[in-house]
Write a protein that holds these residues in place. Sequence first.
Motif, mmCIF file in Angstrom:
data_model
loop_
_atom_site.group_PDB
_atom_site.id
_atom_site.type_symbol
_atom_site.label_atom_id
_atom_site.label_comp_id
_atom_site.label_asym_id
_atom_site.label_seq_id
_atom_site.Cartn_x
_atom_site.Cartn_y
_atom_site.Cartn_z
ATOM 1 N N LEU A 67 97.258 -63.271 8.627
ATOM 2 C CA LEU A 67 96.188 -62.291 8.458
ATOM 3 C C LEU A 67 94.854 -62.907 8.852
ATOM 4 N N GLU A 68 93.845 -62.066 9.046
ATOM 5 C CA GLU A 68 92.504 -62.559 9.334
ATOM 6 C C GLU A 68 91.474 -61.780 8.534
ATOM 7 N N TYR A 69 90.371 -62.437 8.242
ATOM 8 C CA TYR A 69 89.291 -61.775 7.519
ATOM 9 C C TYR A 69 88.005 -61.743 8.337
ATOM 10 N N ARG A 70 88.010 -62.325 9.519
ATOM 11 C CA ARG A 70 86.798 -62.415 10.341
ATOM 12 C C ARG A 70 86.343 -61.018 10.765
ATOM 13 N N GLU A 71 85.257 -60.585 10.197
ATOM 14 C CA GLU A 71 84.768 -59.227 10.460
ATOM 15 C C GLU A 71 84.423 -58.996 11.918
ATOM 16 N N ASN A 90 91.105 -64.185 -2.603
ATOM 17 C CA ASN A 90 89.927 -65.002 -2.884
ATOM 18 C C ASN A 90 88.619 -64.290 -2.535
ATOM 19 N N GLY A 91 88.563 -62.999 -2.797
ATOM 20 C CA GLY A 91 87.354 -62.230 -2.554
ATOM 21 C C GLY A 91 87.117 -61.841 -1.102
ATOM 22 N N LYS A 92 88.071 -62.135 -0.221
ATOM 23 C CA LYS A 92 87.944 -61.770 1.191
ATOM 24 C C LYS A 92 88.977 -60.699 1.522
ATOM 25 N N ASN A 93 88.598 -59.777 2.392
ATOM 26 C CA ASN A 93 89.480 -58.688 2.788
ATOM 27 C C ASN A 93 90.161 -59.012 4.116
ATOM 28 N N TYR A 94 91.485 -59.028 4.101
ATOM 29 C CA TYR A 94 92.265 -59.426 5.263
ATOM 30 C C TYR A 94 92.994 -58.234 5.882
ATOM 31 N N ILE A 95 93.116 -58.285 7.221
ATOM 32 C CA ILE A 95 93.971 -57.345 7.949
ATOM 33 C C ILE A 95 94.884 -58.167 8.852
ATOM 34 N N ASP A 96 95.807 -57.499 9.545
ATOM 35 C CA ASP A 96 96.734 -58.207 10.426
ATOM 36 C C ASP A 96 95.987 -58.972 11.513
ATOM 37 N N LYS A 97 96.497 -60.152 11.836
ATOM 38 C CA LYS A 97 95.930 -60.969 12.906
ATOM 39 C C LYS A 97 96.755 -60.855 14.180
ATOM 40 N N SER A 98 98.065 -60.682 14.042
ATOM 41 C CA SER A 98 98.948 -60.515 15.191
ATOM 42 C C SER A 98 98.533 -59.269 15.977
ATOM 43 N N ALA A 99 98.367 -59.412 17.287
ATOM 44 C CA ALA A 99 97.970 -58.264 18.124
ATOM 45 C C ALA A 99 98.996 -57.136 18.031
ATOM 46 N N LEU A 100 100.270 -57.478 18.021
ATOM 47 C CA LEU A 100 101.319 -56.462 17.893
ATOM 48 C C LEU A 100 101.162 -55.721 16.573
ATOM 49 N N ARG A 101 101.060 -56.448 15.481
ATOM 50 C CA ARG A 101 100.961 -55.811 14.165
ATOM 51 C C ARG A 101 99.661 -55.034 14.015
ATOM 52 N N SER A 109 99.157 -46.057 11.547
ATOM 53 C CA SER A 109 98.512 -46.101 10.220
ATOM 54 C C SER A 109 99.373 -46.857 9.210
ATOM 55 N N LEU A 110 99.724 -48.082 9.577
ATOM 56 C CA LEU A 110 100.490 -48.951 8.682
ATOM 57 C C LEU A 110 99.546 -49.961 8.047
ATOM 58 N N LYS A 111 99.784 -50.251 6.784
ATOM 59 C CA LYS A 111 98.976 -51.234 6.073
ATOM 60 C C LYS A 111 99.295 -52.634 6.596
ATOM 61 N N PRO A 112 98.318 -53.548 6.516
ATOM 62 C CA PRO A 112 98.544 -54.910 7.003
ATOM 63 C C PRO A 112 99.581 -55.653 6.157
ATOM 64 N N GLY A 113 100.192 -56.653 6.777
ATOM 65 C CA GLY A 113 101.147 -57.496 6.070
ATOM 66 C C GLY A 113 102.534 -56.887 6.009
ATOM 67 N N TYR A 114 102.975 -56.594 4.800
ATOM 68 C CA TYR A 114 104.347 -56.145 4.570
ATOM 69 C C TYR A 114 104.730 -54.918 5.408
ATOM 70 N N GLU A 115 103.877 -53.908 5.457
ATOM 71 C CA GLU A 115 104.253 -52.666 6.162
ATOM 72 C C GLU A 115 104.440 -52.877 7.657
ATOM 73 N N THR A 116 103.544 -53.632 8.295
ATOM 74 C CA THR A 116 103.696 -53.828 9.737
ATOM 75 C C THR A 116 104.895 -54.715 10.054
ATOM 76 N N VAL A 117 105.113 -55.748 9.259
ATOM 77 C CA VAL A 117 106.290 -56.612 9.476
ATOM 78 C C VAL A 117 107.570 -55.826 9.227
ATOM 79 N N SER A 118 107.614 -55.035 8.172
ATOM 80 C CA SER A 118 108.805 -54.221 7.885
ATOM 81 C C SER A 118 109.103 -53.267 9.030
ATOM 82 N N TYR A 119 108.068 -52.696 9.617
ATOM 83 C CA TYR A 119 108.268 -51.792 10.748
ATOM 84 C C TYR A 119 108.938 -52.528 11.912
#
Length: 159
Positions: A67-71, A90-101, A109-119
């Motif tokens: 994941l990445e948090y870099r705005e 740790n107070g930072k908001n993360y989204i997927d870092k993988s370009a595919l995900r 409209s999949l949530k980052p992390g578990y939902e994109t990997v599960s897809y």
Amino acid sequence: MNGKEILINLKASSKIKPNLEKCSVPREQGIYAFFDKNNEIMYVGCAWGEQGLYGRIIKKHLNENYLEYREEKHIKGKDDFQLKNTINKNGKNYIDKSALRKNLGRILSLKPGYETVSYILTNFEFAYTILNKITKDELLNLEKEVISLSSPIYNIQGR
């Protein structure tokens, strides 16, 4: 090998069902593609470096913690859904870092992390072509050629 030959090879290769426990992917450089259940190419990428294909496919695309948090990397409009459904660590908001995900999240409209990997695990298979005897620049140019020839829906345009 040129882009057209790589594309033919990827399409003709036996497809691998992503499975984090039993999936064997080499640590060599090459080009890979994710396919849907109709054998259509959905995403093309390339991998180099010490971890090679294994690092790119297993450690990045199939790792829900990649994941990445870099705005500055977030694109307003495109990343709005994931930004509304961030993973807070740790107070930072993360989204997927993988370009595919990230593109799966944008389009489906999949949530980052578990939902994109599960897809990916549920809907895709992948194949790869090992290309060890070329430079990183040659590999990147071949990737662009394969993307241009196949127009995968989940590739970022203009890469």
